[in-house]
Design a protein around this motif. Structure first.
Motif, PDB file in Angstrom:
ATOM      1  N   MET A 181      10.548  -7.347   3.351  1.00 18.88           N
ATOM      2  CA  MET A 181       9.704  -8.209   2.517  1.00 18.88           C
ATOM      3  C   MET A 181       8.471  -7.505   1.976  1.00 18.88           C
ATOM      4  O   MET A 181       7.729  -8.075   1.175  1.00 18.88           O
ATOM      5  CB  MET A 181       9.292  -9.460   3.284  1.00 18.88           C
ATOM      6  N   PHE A 182       8.253  -6.264   2.367  1.00 18.19           N
ATOM      7  CA  PHE A 182       7.102  -5.523   1.873  1.00 18.19           C
ATOM      8  C   PHE A 182       7.451  -4.834   0.560  1.00 18.19           C
ATOM      9  O   PHE A 182       8.423  -4.075   0.475  1.00 18.19           O
ATOM     10  CB  PHE A 182       6.635  -4.502   2.910  1.00 18.19           C
ATOM     11  N   ASN A 183       6.660  -5.110  -0.458  1.00 17.24           N
ATOM     12  CA  ASN A 183       6.932  -4.627  -1.809  1.00 17.24           C
ATOM     13  C   ASN A 183       6.441  -3.178  -1.960  1.00 17.24           C
ATOM     14  O   ASN A 183       5.305  -2.941  -2.342  1.00 17.24           O
ATOM     15  CB  ASN A 183       6.257  -5.545  -2.830  1.00 17.24           C
ATOM     16  N   MET A 184       7.344  -2.244  -1.633  1.00 18.05           N
ATOM     17  CA  MET A 184       6.997  -0.829  -1.690  1.00 18.05           C
ATOM     18  C   MET A 184       8.088  -0.054  -2.419  1.00 18.05           C
ATOM     19  O   MET A 184       9.243  -0.481  -2.443  1.00 18.05           O
ATOM     20  CB  MET A 184       6.850  -0.249  -0.276  1.00 18.05           C
ATOM     21  N   PRO A 185       7.749   1.091  -3.005  1.00 17.19           N
ATOM     22  CA  PRO A 185       8.773   1.938  -3.623  1.00 17.19           C
ATOM     23  C   PRO A 185       9.686   2.533  -2.561  1.00 17.19           C
ATOM     24  O   PRO A 185       9.315   2.641  -1.381  1.00 17.19           O
ATOM     25  CB  PRO A 185       7.952   3.023  -4.332  1.00 17.19           C
ATOM     26  N   LEU A 186      10.874   2.957  -2.975  1.00 17.27           N
ATOM     27  CA  LEU A 186      11.851   3.482  -2.022  1.00 17.27           C
ATOM     28  C   LEU A 186      11.361   4.739  -1.322  1.00 17.27           C
ATOM     29  O   LEU A 186      11.702   4.967  -0.149  1.00 17.27           O
ATOM     30  CB  LEU A 186      13.183   3.775  -2.732  1.00 17.27           C
ATOM     31  N   ASP A 187      10.579   5.557  -2.017  1.00 16.23           N
ATOM     32  CA  ASP A 187      10.112   6.777  -1.357  1.00 16.23           C
ATOM     33  C   ASP A 187       9.176   6.460  -0.193  1.00 16.23           C
ATOM     34  O   ASP A 187       9.086   7.234   0.764  1.00 16.23           O
ATOM     35  CB  ASP A 187       9.457   7.727  -2.356  1.00 16.23           C
ATOM     36  N   LYS A 188       8.502   5.309  -0.259  1.00 18.19           N
ATOM     37  CA  LYS A 188       7.658   4.890   0.860  1.00 18.19           C
ATOM     38  C   LYS A 188       8.519   4.447   2.039  1.00 18.19           C
ATOM     39  O   LYS A 188       8.252   4.810   3.183  1.00 18.19           O
ATOM     40  CB  LYS A 188       6.741   3.752   0.424  1.00 18.19           C
ATOM     41  N   PHE A 189       9.576   3.670   1.763  1.00 19.75           N
ATOM     42  CA  PHE A 189      10.500   3.274   2.822  1.00 19.75           C
ATOM     43  C   PHE A 189      11.138   4.510   3.463  1.00 19.75           C
ATOM     44  O   PHE A 189      11.300   4.575   4.687  1.00 19.75           O
ATOM     45  CB  PHE A 189      11.591   2.355   2.276  1.00 19.75           C
ATOM     46  N   SER A 190      11.516   5.466   2.633  1.00 15.50           N
ATOM     47  CA  SER A 190      12.153   6.677   3.177  1.00 15.50           C
ATOM     48  C   SER A 190      11.189   7.423   4.091  1.00 15.50           C
ATOM     49  O   SER A 190      11.570   7.873   5.177  1.00 15.50           O
ATOM     50  CB  SER A 190      12.640   7.577   2.043  1.00 15.50           C
ATOM     51  N   TYR A 191       9.935   7.544   3.666  1.00 16.62           N
ATOM     52  CA  TYR A 191       8.933   8.229   4.489  1.00 16.62           C
ATOM     53  C   TYR A 191       8.722   7.509   5.819  1.00 16.62           C
ATOM     54  O   TYR A 191       8.647   8.141   6.888  1.00 16.62           O
ATOM     55  CB  TYR A 191       7.608   8.311   3.724  1.00 16.62           C
TER      56      TYR A 191
END
Length: 269
Positions: A182-192
């Motif tokens: 539910m956190f609105n973040m770019p995919l590179d942030k999720f990957s990190y």
């Protein structure tokens, strides 16, 4: 300018929100000890949604993902005192003090009841914000030590956070995404945050879910939005933020495409 900061140092901060509403996805690099002076803040994590107001005191652990929504209350701007607990200072502190042995489940955000130690500590900080220069290093070290000691006195489990100096590694992707979609973040942030490169993140994601992260995130957020509308009777303007959509128009379009009704129509029916 949305946030006005008054800093007697970079580690002791008085934050004042000038706008009516500010929403951010936050993952801190350092632990943060917070006292609300005025206004309100809503903190949404994978496990809970909490609202805090004047006089409330919280502890935010580092590397915990949350949505922070700040806004005025009772005609007063949102204002809080932040104590940033840097890793270097914590290491120095625990070189002099033995950590408590702790066990059990710990929440993403820890809230504390009123306590004489908390009241006296934050009252002692407020005059510092009238300074035009930074706090002397010796005084800053003393006030940081005092904050750590107070936390350890009123919360015997806090060493689980404060004395943990481990670095982030590769973690369970499915478990993390189910808790934090539910956190609105770019995919590179999720990957990190899952300890992966973007390429590895996308590859591992497809192996688990059989679809792209973008498609899965949209579907998962729509399911949450559907639940919030049908069970909690929340308004669309509240739902799209909590479900992780960028804006109301995108949410309304995606919701109607998925369920055949716009959010307002669905809520009425």
């Amino acid at each position: 300018m949305q946030n006005k900061l008054q800093n007697p140092s970079t580690e002791v901060v008085l934050a004042c929100l000038e706008e009516k509403y500010l929403r951010n996805e936050v993952m801190l690099d350092d632990h943060c000890f917070v006292r609300i002076i005025s206004g309100e803040v809503k903190i949404v994590s994978f496990e809970t949604s909490q609202v805090f107001g004047p006089g409330d005191t919280m502890f935010f652990p580092r590397r915990q993902l949350s949505t922070i929504i700040q806004y005025p209350k009772d005609d007063q701007a949102y204002k809080c005192v932040l104590i940033i607990l840097k890793t270097d200072r914590l290491k120095e502190y625990y070189s002099r003090h033995k950590a408590h042995e702790t066990t059990g489940y710990l929440p993403t955000v820890k809230a504390y009841d009123k306590h004489p130690l908390l009241e006296s500590y934050f009252a002692s900080l407020l005059p510092y914000f009238e300074l035009y220069e930074e706090l002397p290093e010796e005084l800053l070290a003393l006030k940081t030590d005092e904050a750590i000691t107070i936390l350890r006195t009123i919360d015997k489990s806090i060493d689980t956070f404060l004395a943990d100096f481990s670095e982030r590694g590769k973690i369970d992707l499915a478990d993390y995404m189910e808790k934090n979609f539910m956190f609105n973040m770019p995919l590179d942030k999720f990957s990190y945050l899952t300890g992966r490169s973007l390429t590895t993140f996308k590859r591992d994601f497809f192996k688990i879910y059989g679809m792209t992260p973008q498609r899965w995130l949209t579907e998962r957020r729509l399911k949450l939005a559907h639940y919030l509308l049908s069970k909690n009777k929340q308004k669309p303007v509240e739902v799209y933020r909590e479900a992780g959509f960028e804006n109301l128009s995108h949410f309304s379009y995606a919701f109607k495409k998925q369920f055949g009704f716009a959010p307002k129509e669905y809520l009425k029916n």
